[in-house]
Design an enzyme around this catalytic site. Structure first.
Site, PDB file in Angstrom:
ATOM      1  N   LYS A 128     -15.452   6.120  -8.685  1.00 17.50           N
ATOM      2  CA  LYS A 128     -14.381   6.135  -8.132  1.00 17.50           C
ATOM      3  C   LYS A 128     -14.750   4.825  -7.365  1.00 17.50           C
ATOM      4  O   LYS A 128     -15.155   4.331  -6.241  1.00 17.50           O
ATOM      5  CB  LYS A 128     -14.200   7.259  -7.293  1.00 17.50           C
ATOM      6  CG  LYS A 128     -12.838   6.813  -6.757  1.00 17.50           C
ATOM      7  CD  LYS A 128     -11.925   8.110  -5.668  1.00 17.50           C
ATOM      8  CE  LYS A 128     -10.634   7.290  -5.269  1.00 17.50           C
ATOM      9  NZ  LYS A 128     -10.220   8.430  -4.344  1.00 17.50           N
ATOM     10  N   TRP A 129     -15.056   3.695  -7.564  1.00 16.14           N
ATOM     11  CA  TRP A 129     -15.428   2.167  -7.539  1.00 16.14           C
ATOM     12  C   TRP A 129     -13.775   2.070  -6.719  1.00 16.14           C
ATOM     13  O   TRP A 129     -12.963   1.653  -6.807  1.00 16.14           O
ATOM     14  CB  TRP A 129     -15.795   1.699  -7.983  1.00 16.14           C
ATOM     15  CG  TRP A 129     -16.001  -0.478  -7.780  1.00 16.14           C
ATOM     16  CD1 TRP A 129     -15.540  -0.969  -6.768  1.00 16.14           C
ATOM     17  CD2 TRP A 129     -17.875  -0.680  -8.293  1.00 16.14           C
ATOM     18  NE1 TRP A 129     -16.259  -2.411  -6.676  1.00 16.14           N
ATOM     19  CE2 TRP A 129     -17.274  -1.482  -7.256  1.00 16.14           C
ATOM     20  CE3 TRP A 129     -18.585  -0.962  -9.254  1.00 16.14           C
ATOM     21  CZ2 TRP A 129     -18.117  -2.971  -7.892  1.00 16.14           C
ATOM     22  CZ3 TRP A 129     -19.707  -1.299  -8.907  1.00 16.14           C
ATOM     23  CH2 TRP A 129     -19.701  -2.014  -8.740  1.00 16.14           C
ATOM     24  N   ASP A 130     -14.069   1.754  -5.099  1.00 18.34           N
ATOM     25  CA  ASP A 130     -13.438   1.108  -4.116  1.00 18.34           C
ATOM     26  C   ASP A 130     -13.373   0.129  -2.913  1.00 18.34           C
ATOM     27  O   ASP A 130     -14.619  -0.537  -3.634  1.00 18.34           O
ATOM     28  CB  ASP A 130     -12.795   2.639  -2.984  1.00 18.34           C
ATOM     29  CG  ASP A 130     -11.826   2.756  -2.218  1.00 18.34           C
ATOM     30  OD1 ASP A 130     -11.040   1.841  -2.288  1.00 18.34           O
ATOM     31  OD2 ASP A 130     -11.417   3.686  -1.764  1.00 18.34           O
TER      32      ASP A 130
ATOM     33  N   TRP B 197       0.602  -1.363  -0.001  1.00 19.73           N
ATOM     34  CA  TRP B 197       0.213   0.072   0.212  1.00 19.73           C
ATOM     35  C   TRP B 197       1.033   1.471  -0.269  1.00 19.73           C
ATOM     36  O   TRP B 197       2.089   1.104   1.016  1.00 19.73           O
ATOM     37  CB  TRP B 197      -1.028   0.056   1.356  1.00 19.73           C
ATOM     38  CG  TRP B 197      -1.759   0.965   1.443  1.00 19.73           C
ATOM     39  CD1 TRP B 197      -2.913   1.639   0.760  1.00 19.73           C
ATOM     40  CD2 TRP B 197      -1.253   2.722   1.679  1.00 19.73           C
ATOM     41  NE1 TRP B 197      -2.791   2.654   1.126  1.00 19.73           N
ATOM     42  CE2 TRP B 197      -2.779   3.260   2.178  1.00 19.73           C
ATOM     43  CE3 TRP B 197      -0.444   2.776   3.324  1.00 19.73           C
ATOM     44  CZ2 TRP B 197      -2.629   4.207   2.578  1.00 19.73           C
ATOM     45  CZ3 TRP B 197      -0.708   3.739   3.587  1.00 19.73           C
ATOM     46  CH2 TRP B 197      -1.518   4.632   3.335  1.00 19.73           C
TER      47      TRP B 197
ATOM     48  N   ARG C 246      -9.268  -2.022   8.735  1.00 21.97           N
ATOM     49  CA  ARG C 246      -9.905  -0.555   8.469  1.00 21.97           C
ATOM     50  C   ARG C 246     -10.956  -0.616   8.973  1.00 21.97           C
ATOM     51  O   ARG C 246     -12.380  -0.076   8.582  1.00 21.97           O
ATOM     52  CB  ARG C 246      -9.420  -0.072   7.144  1.00 21.97           C
ATOM     53  CG  ARG C 246     -10.182   1.208   6.972  1.00 21.97           C
ATOM     54  CD  ARG C 246     -10.272   1.504   5.351  1.00 21.97           C
ATOM     55  NE  ARG C 246     -10.090   3.207   5.253  1.00 21.97           N
ATOM     56  CZ  ARG C 246     -10.163   3.978   4.669  1.00 21.97           C
ATOM     57  NH1 ARG C 246     -11.833   3.462   3.417  1.00 21.97           N
ATOM     58  NH2 ARG C 246      -9.992   5.330   4.636  1.00 21.97           N
TER      59      ARG C 246
ATOM     60  N   ASP D 201     -14.977   9.228  -0.461  1.00 23.91           N
ATOM     61  CA  ASP D 201     -15.975   8.980   0.863  1.00 23.91           C
ATOM     62  C   ASP D 201     -16.889  10.047   1.968  1.00 23.91           C
ATOM     63  O   ASP D 201     -16.112  11.072   1.967  1.00 23.91           O
ATOM     64  CB  ASP D 201     -15.210   8.482   1.609  1.00 23.91           C
ATOM     65  CG  ASP D 201     -15.076   7.728   2.367  1.00 23.91           C
ATOM     66  OD1 ASP D 201     -16.677   7.199   3.049  1.00 23.91           O
ATOM     67  OD2 ASP D 201     -14.645   6.570   2.696  1.00 23.91           O
TER      68      ASP D 201
ATOM     69  N   ASN E 246     -11.520  -1.519   0.575  1.00 20.59           N
ATOM     70  CA  ASN E 246     -10.033  -0.656   0.997  1.00 20.59           C
ATOM     71  C   ASN E 246      -9.544  -2.259   2.105  1.00 20.59           C
ATOM     72  O   ASN E 246      -9.122  -1.834   2.785  1.00 20.59           O
ATOM     73  CB  ASN E 246     -10.740  -0.060   2.051  1.00 20.59           C
ATOM     74  CG  ASN E 246     -10.204   1.746   1.097  1.00 20.59           C
ATOM     75  OD1 ASN E 246      -9.114   1.829   0.459  1.00 20.59           O
ATOM     76  ND2 ASN E 246     -11.332   2.613   0.432  1.00 20.59           N
TER      77      ASN E 246
ATOM     78  N   ASP F  82      -2.366   5.845  -3.113  1.00 23.41           N
ATOM     79  CA  ASP F  82      -3.022   6.678  -1.638  1.00 23.41           C
ATOM     80  C   ASP F  82      -1.566   7.420  -2.045  1.00 23.41           C
ATOM     81  O   ASP F  82      -1.494   8.713  -1.813  1.00 23.41           O
ATOM     82  CB  ASP F  82      -3.108   5.364  -1.273  1.00 23.41           C
ATOM     83  CG  ASP F  82      -4.683   5.748  -1.037  1.00 23.41           C
ATOM     84  OD1 ASP F  82      -5.399   6.013  -1.792  1.00 23.41           O
ATOM     85  OD2 ASP F  82      -5.174   4.603  -0.113  1.00 23.41           O
TER      86      ASP F  82
ATOM     87  N   CYS G 230     -10.132   1.412  -7.622  1.00 28.38           N
ATOM     88  CA  CYS G 230      -9.881   2.249  -6.939  1.00 28.38           C
ATOM     89  C   CYS G 230      -9.396   0.331  -5.846  1.00 28.38           C
ATOM     90  O   CYS G 230     -10.806   0.019  -5.377  1.00 28.38           O
ATOM     91  CB  CYS G 230      -9.974   2.799  -6.235  1.00 28.38           C
ATOM     92  SG  CYS G 230      -8.899   4.104  -4.929  1.00 28.38           S
TER      93      CYS G 230
HETATM   94  C1  GLA Z   1      -8.782   4.772  -0.458  1.00 27.61           C
HETATM   95  C2  GLA Z   1      -9.019   5.444  -1.177  1.00 27.61           C
HETATM   96  C3  GLA Z   1      -8.630   6.995  -1.385  1.00 27.61           C
HETATM   97  C4  GLA Z   1     -10.112   7.078  -0.584  1.00 27.61           C
HETATM   98  C5  GLA Z   1     -10.121   6.343   0.262  1.00 27.61           C
HETATM   99  C6  GLA Z   1     -11.244   7.173   0.918  1.00 27.61           C
HETATM  100  O1  GLA Z   1      -7.814   4.993   0.550  1.00 27.61           O
HETATM  101  O2  GLA Z   1      -7.723   4.821  -1.863  1.00 27.61           O
HETATM  102  O3  GLA Z   1      -8.726   7.543  -2.613  1.00 27.61           O
HETATM  103  O4  GLA Z   1     -11.293   7.161  -1.526  1.00 27.61           O
HETATM  104  O5  GLA Z   1     -10.249   5.634   0.550  1.00 27.61           O
HETATM  105  O6  GLA Z   1     -11.618   6.677   2.409  1.00 27.61           O
END
Ligand code: GLA
Length: 730
Positions: A471-473, A196, A438, A362, A475, A543, A521
């Site tokens: 923006k499809w994340d 990361w 997280r 977010d 995490n 990030d 993402c």
């Molecule tokens: C991830 C993404 C960031 C942002 C955060 C929001 O870390 O990579 O760009 O969107 O989530 O929680």
């Protein structure tokens, strides 16, 4: 068996003689060889005397079919390495005394595990080849599909495994295929490794005897290793590079082997870790597509082949896609503290500097005030947006920008209404701990009810609001990948089914909302691969937006993926590493990809706004060349203080050079930069950004001079940077 549609052995002669040499795929009846040609490479395999498929050649294009002889399996080496190990099987099942990595391994319900595949039939349709193989005894069929992209120089392969027996089988390894380099030693392996905030770091090492595994066991592509490889044979006169990329966004594996018999082979497909995929009678399993290419002009050409191929055949818009818009994203400015007035204030300023797409990150939904709660509750937070999203979106649109929004559809916070209602929707082994990362858990997308729910709310969100972009994340990676409803025997199908359902959701969403664009993402670049890019327009690279770190991350990224999909933001300093680089430097780094702005614009000075306006205007004149042109990596950030990249438009009329100096030792001039990809007989107008004085006081200059003498940009001090625009004038 439904073999009627296949061309059978008896038809060899017909096909062979009818085929023209220009056909990209030919079957030579006399030698029983298939020859797959692209503009610069040939790939050859055949049927040997045991009726098994055997690899023959992959490399620079051959032109004389008659040079290639029929294949014969290789001899044993004493009693230890039998022909099953010494012979380069094209797609070998695990059976007999095979000790190299097999493409397919199965267990029958009755416990038998031996699998020996033999050729049955094939058919050729233009650029596509389908070869059917089958176990020597049982109706276990393996369909091998090849596709040649002649102009792009890429070959695609994948397999479909079909159980036509009356008993179930369990697939324990299903690979997309094996790529063979010409037998020998001294090869180097290049791959992309990271973590990361430090993705796509280029690693280069010698290929040694033994096996090297590159993989993700995480359920997704991963920050750790990207499913791309290059193997090169360094040489004085040419740099031959064989490269490939897997189109899969779940756990994957590459086994890079150098056998005792000097075979260098790379087998890739589904990760075999925790893998078990039962196939009932009549069921099938399809492997991901594996794309491979060859360059005899080094890594630069290898990347250009893959970039062009990805733009033409992978990305949703194909070659007609417009260059990516300049976007603004609120994340680094506000984190979770988004609300209507705050977003408006940023949007108004973003529009002023020339931003074309405004993305709210977010924090807009559920009880999402930090990362402890809210994921799963995809309704607009009424305190932050009392009248919903429409007033903000209308305002953004009135400023001339379209609107994008952040979502993380595969996740749930235990502190959410969704989790309270459906705790079983999160991946888990009942009664065992559920590991949070997280503060969130992974929804089990392999479940069809979860898939339908997810499609439902996304469809509603996009239908009810004028949303141009998601923006499809994602995490976190998988843990405790349990799927009780599937039943013990089928639980491990989750690894494959999850990704299949994810793809289905996105495909349906795009089909219903054809104008919608999506970014992949995953906490930065945790899910970048040719599978997700088939259905998403761009990827969040990392990030880590710190410009100097970014040079390396972006360099690695550029080996495998085109600049068009490489999202790069300008952000505030000090940033990751506590480093502060000038705003112009940060802009120029981000302008080598798809440009975004992530600063807190409320803190900008008038000078910052003026510089940003100028940089964005400049970017708009060159972005077609950067995003859709040819990349030449001139100086690597891994190798010294200078980094330089050059882009040449496809029509050759425009070129743009970017150069960055880390630090100068007093009095030591930065090296002259020799350009590439130009026409030596042509003349170019050179326009350095900001009227910078180059050592060469020239307004126009020949391609020959630029490529052989080069330019000295007179970079000085720390974190100096510039760009030079070249326009062909004659
Ligand atoms: C991830 C993404 C960031 C942002 C955060 C929001 O870390 O990579 O760009 O969107 O989530 O929680």
């Amino acid at each position: 068996m439904r073999l009627g549609s296949f061309v059978c052995l008896l038809n060899f002669a017909l096909l062979g003689s009818a085929a023209l040499a220009e056909d990209p795929i030919r079957f030579i009846a006399g030698t029983k060889l298939w020859i797959l040609d692209t503009n610069n490479s040939s790939y050859v395999f055949g049927v040997n005397e045991k009726n098994q498929l055997q690899h023959v050649y992959w490399g620079k294009r051959l032109w004389r079919d008659a040079d290639l002889s029929a294949v014969h399996s290789f001899n044993e080496w004493a009693s230890f390495d039998g022909p099953a190990t010494t012979t380069p099987g094209e797609y070998a099942g695990w059976g007999s005394n095979m000790y190299t990595e097999a493409c397919l391994k199965i267990t029958r319900q009755d416990g038998d595990r031996d699998l020996v595949l033999r050729y049955v039939s094939h058919e050729i349709h233009g650029d596509a080849l389908h070869v059917l193989t089958k176990d020597i005894n049982d109706d276990i069929l393996v369909n091998l599909y090849y596709r040649v992209y002649p102009a792009s120089g890429v070959i695609e392969k994948h397999a479909v495994i079909e159980n036509k027996m009356s008993q179930a089988i369990t697939v324990e390894s299903a690979q997309s295929g094996t790529w063979y380099m010409p037998p020998g030693s001294g090869y180097r392996l290049t791959y992309l490794n990271g973590r990361w905030a430090g993705e796509t770091q280029l690693v280069r090492e010698e290929v040694h005897p033994g096996v090297k595994i590159l993989e993700s066991r995480r359920g997704t592509t991963s920050h750790q290793t990207n499913p791309w490889f290059a193997i090169d044979a360094p040489a004085e006169k040419n740099g031959r590079v064989w490269f490939g990329a897997l189109g899969w966004s779940g756990s994957w594996k590459f086994s890079v082997e150098q056998t005792p018999h000097q075979q260098v082979r790379l087998t890739g497909g589904y990760n075999t870790f925790d893998f078990a995929y039962p196939l009932q009678p009549g069921e099938k399993l399809e492997t991901p597509p594996f794309y491979g290419g060859f360059s005899d002009a080094g890594f630069g050409e290898a990347s250009r082949i893959l970039h062009r191929f990805t733009r033409e055949f992978i990305l949703p818009g194909g070659l007609s896609a417009k260059p990516r818009p300049v976007l603004y994203n609120s994340w680094e400015a506000t984190e979770f503290h988004v609300d209507d007035p705050g977003q408006r204030a940023l949007a108004e300023k973003a529009a002023r500097i020339g931003v074309e797409r405004f993305v709210m990150d977010d924090g807009w939904f559920g009880a999402r005030n930090n990362d402890h709660a809210g994921l799963g509750d995809w309704f607009v937070n009424p305190k932050k947006f009392p009248n919903g999203l429409k007033p903000l979106i209308d305002y953004v649109n009135s400023l001339g920008m379209d609107f994008g929004i952040w979502v993380e559809p595969e996740m749930v916070n235990p502190d959410s209404d969704l989790y309270r209602k459906h705790p079983d929707w999160a991946m888990n082994f009942p009664g065992r701990p559920r590991t949070e990362a997280r503060n969130q858990l992974v929804l089990n997308m392999a479940r069809d009810d979860v898939k339908e729910y997810t499609f439902g709310w996304l469809d509603k969100l996009v239908s009810e609001n004028n949303i141009a972009f998601l923006k499809w994340d994602m995490n976190r990676n998988f843990s405790e990948p349990g799927w009780t409803e599937a039943g013990a025997a089928n639980e491990k199908k989750l690894w494959v089914k999850y990704v299949g359902n994810l793809y289905e959701i996105i495909d349906r969403l795009r089909a219903k909302h054809p104008k919608l664009e999506i970014e992949s993402c995953s906490g930065g670049g945790g899910r970048v691969d040719l599978g997700i890019l088939k259905r998403m327009d761009e990827a969040w690279t990392s990030d880590n937006t710190e410009a100097f770190d970014r040079l390396r991350i972006q360099e690695g990224f550029s080996y495998a993926y085109p600049a068009q999909v490489m999202m790069a933001w300008v952000t505030d300093v000090p940033n990751f590493n506590g480093r502060s680089t000038p705003l112009s430097y940060r802009f120029l780094v981000a302008m080598m990809g798809s440009l975004g702005i992530g600063n807190n614009l409320n803190k900008w000075t008038n000078e910052d706004f003026a510089l940003a306006t100028k940089m964005i205007a400049y970017y708009k004149t060159i972005r077609g060349t950067v995003q859709q042109g040819k990349l030449y990596r001139l100086f690597s950030p891994r190798e010294g203080d200078l980094t330089a990249n050059q882009y040449v438009s496809e029509d050759g009329k425009q070129s743009v050079l970017f150069a960055f100096l880390r630090s100068q030792q007093y009095g030591r001039p930065a090296p002259t930069i020799r350009l590439e990809g130009l026409d030596e007989r042509a003349v170019y107008r050179i326009q350095p950004l900001d009227g910078r004085k180059l050592a060469e006081k020239l307004e126009t200059v020949s391609g020959a001079f630029l490529q052989n003498h080069g330019l000295n940009l007179r970079l000085t001090g720390d974190y100096d940077s510039t760009s030079v625009l070249l326009e062909r004038v004659q």
